[in-house]
Design a protein around this motif. Structure first.
Motif: not given
Length: 495
Positions: A370-380
């Motif tokens: 299986g895989i897990q993916i990660a995203g970098l949250p955008r910040s405002l």
């Protein structure tokens, strides 16, 4: 006159239809704020992407309780940041009796620049291992990103340790209780993981304590990477485990959430003592010929770049984009289990990922990983005005309320200065990943707060209004036609 009025009203309602339809995709959720503001910093969950117009989130808006648009700026688009700095740090061995002592200040002298001098040199016995080390990072300016350890070439194995930070050698705070480095040869393959995250800590000194002091490796040197920057990136957000939707003899395909930029990939191998070379390919949607958007990893997430000194360059062939290649492994060793590190991807969004092996895909174990993916949250950062609760809005194209440059929103902000803003947060649930995204309707992100719901009865009322206006126009036209005929008959009778 009545006819003109009816026609104008009909045209006005017809012209409203496209705009009304456009608002059907809008989504909203309440922003929870802490502190007095007026500036608030908000990290957006990656669950916002499937419901957005575009992966760069240019459709995001912020409103107050009255519906007024508020000024905001993206934090991660700031370009005026200091360069990365690498420093070879001084190492001081700690004997067994000092490795467990909280206060180690009595063994060192702190110089005016913060550097250390060991008061009594401890002569190491080559027959004995060093259970702990003091790392003098006082000359590494800014936030500490990572440490790169250098082990003797003959060292072979997996070694766990804890890491602490201090400014005075008396008071220590835990950075990580469970770190590990790996250096070994396995089945004619070299496996090495010598970089450790320092989690953007700020400290003068670090203390490294090996978990198994009797098996501690010989430490030859440590290089620390640091950076002065105006903000600390939020941690990567990891997905739940994604299973393959289809496999062939040499590859497995995995579905991905729509429009979501993928910054990192983690393989979850099912069987121990598995080792194989894997290529990662991104699959483009049918209507997309090229990669349209990528996260900027530097300075957005400098540690990710440091872990991969050769920047990945996507190579596209037909409907697939080559992203990276790695040695995937899961090895059971006497002192722990070694797993391959997370893999850097290019920050773009794809319909799916393909893991392709040089040999049979069964070399990755049974069942397939299986895989897990990660995203970098955008910040405002937004400037609060008017009464709350404040609302985050996304999902439709909008002309007004777009993001401002950070220096415009915060004119007093200086280079490399931390942004002074209170915390804010939202909850956006990630939609389920669809196995065949090109055949399925996009799943909107789930909002956790009041949403502008557009009920079917609104369409029915609008259609009914148009029907009534149409009937009025038809009736007036018919009445006018009958009256015209009567006038014609009267004229003929007069003649």
């Amino acid at each position: 006159m009545k006819i003109k009025t009816a026609l104008l009203a009909s045209c006005l309602l017809l012209s409203m239809l496209p705009g009304f339809a456009a608002t059907l995709g809008v989504q909203q959720t309440v922003i929870t704020t802490q502190g007095n503001g007026p500036y608030y910093r908000l990290n957006l969950p990656v669950g916002i992407y499937p419901g957005s117009v575009h992966p760069d989130l240019h459709d995001v808006r912020v409103r107050n309780a009255a519906g007024d648009l508020l000024s905001f700026a993206w934090v991660d688009t700031e370009t005026e940041t200091a360069e990365l700095r690498s420093t070879k740090v001084a190492l001081f061995p700690l004997p067994a009796e000092q490795s467990l002592t909280v206060n180690t200040a009595g063994s060192f002298r702190q110089n005016p620049d913060g550097s250390l001098t060991q008061l009594s040199e401890w002569k190491t016995d080559k027959k004995k291992t060093v259970p702990a080390w003091i790392l003098d990072v006082s000359q590494s300016k800014g936030q500490l990103l990572q440490a790169r350890l250098e082990l003797a070439t003959q060292v072979n194995g997996l070694f766990g340790f804890s890491l602490e930070a201090s400014d005075d050698l008396k008071n220590w705070r835990l950075i990580s209780a469970d770190e590990q480095v790996i250096q070994l040869q396995h089945q004619n393959a070299s496996v090495q993981k010598l970089e450790i995250s320092l989690h953007h800590a700020t400290a003068r000194y670090l203390r490294l304590r090996w978990r198994d002091a009797d098996q501690a490796p010989e430490l030859l040197g440590v290089t620390v990477d640091s950076q002065q920057q105006s903000y600390t990136p939020p941690p990567l957000q990891w997905s739940a485990l994604i299973q393959p939707k289809a496999c062939s003899n040499t590859y497995c395909d995995y579905p991905l959430p729509e429009k979501t930029p993928i910054d990192s990939l983690r393989l979850q191998l099912s069987e121990p003592n598995t080792l194989a070379t894997v290529s990662v390919l991104g699959q483009l949607p049918p209507a997309q010929n090229t990669v349209s958007y990528r996260h900027h990893h530097n300075p957005l997430y400098p540690l990710h770049v440091l872990r991969h000194h050769k920047q990945v360059t996507a190579q596209q062939t037909d409907r697939e984009v080559w992203l990276n290649e790695t040695l995937a492994y899961r090895l059971s060793l006497p002192n722990g289990e070694a797993k391959s590190p997370d893999l850097l991807l290019d920050g773009a969004s794809y319909k799916g990922l393909r893991l392709q092996t040089t040999g049979p895909v069964s070399s990755l174990g049974k069942p397939p990983p299986g895989i897990q993916i990660a995203g970098l949250p955008r910040s405002l950062v937004f400037l609060a005005r008017g009464k709350g609760p404040y609302i985050l809005e996304w999902g439709v194209e909008a002309k007004d309320g777009a993001a401002l440059p950070l220096r415009t929103l915060m004119p007093n902000l200086k280079t490399a200065e931390l942004i002074k803003a209170d915390d804010a947060s939202v909850e956006i649930a990630s939609p389920p990943i669809l196995a065949e995204t090109e055949k399925s309707a996009p799943a909107p992100a789930t909002a956790t707060a009041p949403t502008k719901e557009h009920k079917p009865w609104l369409w029915a009322a609008l259609a009914a209004g148009l029907a009534i206006l149409g009937a009025m126009v038809w009736s007036l036209l018919k009445s006018m036609s009958v009256k015209k005929d009567e006038m014609t008959d009267d004229k003929q009778q007069d003649k």
